[in-house]
Design an enzyme around this catalytic site. Structure first.
Site, PDB file in Angstrom:
ATOM      1  N   TYR A   1      42.745 -53.429  46.506  1.00  0.00           N
ATOM      2  CA  TYR A   1      41.835 -54.350  46.255  1.00  0.00           C
ATOM      3  C   TYR A   1      40.564 -53.664  45.735  1.00  0.00           C
ATOM      4  CZ  TYR A   1      37.669 -57.125  47.271  1.00  0.00           C
ATOM      5  OH  TYR A   1      36.059 -57.513  47.189  1.00  0.00           O
TER       6      TYR A   1
ATOM      7  N   LYS B   1      38.340 -53.498  42.084  1.00  0.00           N
ATOM      8  CA  LYS B   1      37.060 -53.952  41.826  1.00  0.00           C
ATOM      9  C   LYS B   1      36.201 -52.772  41.241  1.00  0.00           C
ATOM     10  CE  LYS B   1      35.214 -57.189  43.367  1.00  0.00           C
ATOM     11  NZ  LYS B   1      34.956 -58.476  42.547  1.00  0.00           N
TER      12      LYS B   1
ATOM     13  N   THR C   1      31.547 -55.098  45.195  1.00  0.00           N
ATOM     14  CA  THR C   1      31.564 -55.112  46.601  1.00  0.00           C
ATOM     15  C   THR C   1      31.119 -53.493  47.288  1.00  0.00           C
ATOM     16  OG1 THR C   1      33.221 -54.681  48.415  1.00  0.00           O
ATOM     17  CG2 THR C   1      34.182 -54.663  46.260  1.00  0.00           C
ATOM     18  N   ASP C   2      30.893 -53.181  48.560  1.00  0.00           N
ATOM     19  CA  ASP C   2      30.645 -51.961  48.960  1.00  0.00           C
ATOM     20  C   ASP C   2      31.780 -51.257  48.921  1.00  0.00           C
ATOM     21  OD1 ASP C   2      31.684 -53.507  50.767  1.00  0.00           O
ATOM     22  OD2 ASP C   2      30.074 -53.094  52.204  1.00  0.00           O
ATOM     23  N   GLU C   3      33.001 -52.064  49.095  1.00  0.00           N
ATOM     24  CA  GLU C   3      34.347 -51.114  48.995  1.00  0.00           C
ATOM     25  C   GLU C   3      34.673 -50.131  48.148  1.00  0.00           C
ATOM     26  OE1 GLU C   3      37.404 -53.379  50.842  1.00  0.00           O
ATOM     27  OE2 GLU C   3      36.341 -55.014  51.756  1.00  0.00           O
TER      28      GLU C   3
END
Ligand code: NAD
Ligand code: TDX
Length: 341
Positions: A151, A155, A124-126
Site C-alpha cells: 500500500y 502511494k 499518507t505519512d506511510e
C-alpha cells in the site's frame, strides 16, 4: 463559484471532505467520481445538498470515464480515490497498483488535457516508512521515502507521478500527507471502527503483535479542513504534512475505546502480528501550521467521543458495512467469524 471534482468521495475521508466543503463554501459545487468498491458507500452521502453535489460512478484508472466526467471549467481535482487498507495490500497488491498508481497517472493526464487549475493529491505519512521510538524523531516534508507495505509503496509511486507532472508539465499540484484518521463513516476494517463495532457487539478485539505500535491520530474533519486550506492557499508544487501531534500506542487506543463503551478489557485478544508492521508514525505539522495557519479543532478526547457516539447512533450503517463480502474478508483475515450484529 468553486467547482470541485472529488475522486473517492464515497469513502471515509472523501465524503467528510465533501460535507465540509459544501458547508464551509456556499458557492461550492462538487462532482463526486467514485467506483464504489467495497469501501465506497452510498450511505456516506446521505443528506448532501443534491443541488450542489452530483455523484458519477466511475473508475479513475479508466481514461474514457474520467474524460467524460471531468468538465474543463473545474477549479480543482482532489484525489482521494485509492485502495487504502494495508492488510489487503499484503494479501494482493494488484488493485493497489491499478488504482493508486495507474489511476493517479490517468487523473494527472486528464487534468492537464482539460486545463484544470489545481490538482490536490491526498497521500499518507506511510510513504516515509517507520520511525524509531525516539521522541525527537518525526516525519517532515523533507523525510526520505521508505515505504514498507505494498500500500505505502503504491502511494509513494503516486506521489512521484504527481511531482513529475508538476516539474515536467507545470501542472499546479498540492500533495498532502496525513497520519491515521478516525471519525464517523470509516469502513470497519481499520482499527478504530473495527474495534468499536466489535466491542458494541461484545466480540473480541484483535490486537496485532504486542500492541505497542504508535500511530499519530487525527479527527477526520481536522484533516479535511487542512486539505481545503491547502487547496485554497497552498503553494503550487508543495507538499504539506498534516498531523495533530497526537501519538498513541495501539493498546492505549483500545483501552480508551473499551472504557468509553463500558466494555471489559477481557475482550482484548493478542493475534499474530501484521507482516512488516510499521512501528511508529509521528508527524511534524510545523509547515502547514506556520505557512497556512492550520490548527486542529478537536482534541483526542472530543474526537473520540464524537466518533463513538456516531457509531453507537448508527447501528444500521455498521450492520450494512459488515454484511456480505466483509464477512468473508473478516474470516480470512482473522480466522474467526464476525457476528451478524
Ligand atoms: P476509503 O477506502 O474509505 O475510500 C476510498 C474510496 O475510493 C472509496 O469510496 C472507493 O470506492 C474509491 N475508489 C477506490 N478505487 C477507485 C477507483 N479505481 N476509481 C474511483 N474510485 C475508487 O479510504 P479513505 O480512508 O477515505 O482514504 C482516502 C484517501 O486518503 C486515500 O488516498 C488514502 O490513501 C488517504 N489517506 C487515508 C488515511 C486514513 O487514515 N484513512 C490517512 C492518510 C491518507
Ligand atoms: O485488527 C487490527 N488490529 C491491529 O492491531 C487492525 C486492523 C489494525 N491493528 C493495528 C495496526 C496498526 O498499528 O492498528 C494500527 C492501525 O491500523 P490500521 O487502522 O489498519 O491503519 P494503518 O495501517 O496505520 O494505516 C492507516 O493510516 C495511514 C490507513 O489505513 C491508511 O490508509 C493511511 O494511509
Amino acid at each position: 463559484m468553486l467547482k470541485l471534482f472529488v475522486t473517492g468521495g464515497a469513502g471515509f475521508i472523501g465524503s467528510a471532505f465533501i460535507r465540509l466543503a459544501l458547508a464551509a463554501r456556499p458557492d461550492c459545487q462538487v462532482i463526486n467520481f467514485d467506483a464504489l468498491t467495497y469501501a465506497g458507500n452510498p450511505d456516506n452521502l446521505t443528506g448532501l445538498d443534491a443541488e450542489r453535489h452530483c455523484f458519477v460512478h466511475g473508475d479513475i484508472a479508466n481514461r474514457d470515464q474520467v474524460l467524460a466526467a471531468l468538465p474543463d471549467d473545474t477549479d480543482a481535482l482532489i484525489n482521494f480515490a485509492a485502495e487504502s487498507h494495508v492488510d489487503r495490500s499484503i494479501v494482493s497488491a494488484d488493485e493497489f497498483l491499478r488504482t493508486n498508481v495507474l489511476g493517479t497517472q490517468v487523473l494527472l493526464d486528464v487534468a492537464r488535457a482539460r486545463g484544470i487549475r489545481r490538482f490536490v493529491h491526498i497521500s499518507t505519512d506511510e510513504v516515509m516508512g517507520s520511525l524509531p521510538e525516539d521522541e525527537n524523531a518525526f516525519f517532515t516534508e523533507a523525510s526520505p521515502f521508505a515505504p514498507n507495505s505494498p500500500y505505502a509503496a503504491s502511494k509513494a509511486a503516486a506521489e512521484h507521478l504527481v511531482r513529475a507532472a508538476h516539474h515536467t508539465h507545470g501542472l499546479d499540484t498540492i500533495t498532502t500527507r496525513c497520519g491515521n484518521n478516525y471519525g464517523p463513516r470509516q469502513f470497519p476494517e481499520k482499527l478504530i471502527p473495527l474495534f468499536i463495532a466489535n466491542a458494541l457487539a461484545d466480540e473480541p478485539v484483535p490486537v496485532y503483535g504486542d500492541g505497542r505500535n504508535v500511530r499519530d491520530w487525527i479527527y477526520v474533519d481536522d484533516h479535511c479542513r487542512a486539505i481545503l486550506l491547502a487547496l485554497e492557499k497552498g503553494e503550487s508544487g508543495a507538499t504539506y504534512n498534516i498531523g495533530a501531534r497526537n501519538e498513541r500506542r495501539n493498546l492505549e487506543v483500545v483501552e480508551s475505546l473499551l472504557r468509553a463503551l463500558d466494555k471489559p478489557a477481557s475482550l482484548i485478544r493478542y493475534v499474530k502480528d501484521r507482516p512488516g508492521h510499521d512501528r511508529r508514525y509521528a508527524i511534524d505539522p510545523t509547515k502547514i501550521e506556520m505557512e497556512l495557519g492550520w490548527q486542529p479543532q478537536e482534541t483526542w478526547e472530543s474526537g473520540l467521543k464524537k466518533t463513538i457516539q456516531w457509531y453507537a447512533d448508527n447501528p444500521e450503517w455498521i450492520a450494512r458495512a459488515r454484511s456480505g463480502a466483509y464477512r468473508e474478508y473478516y474470516a480470512r483475515q482473522y480466522g474467526v467469524e464476525v457476528s451478524a450484529r
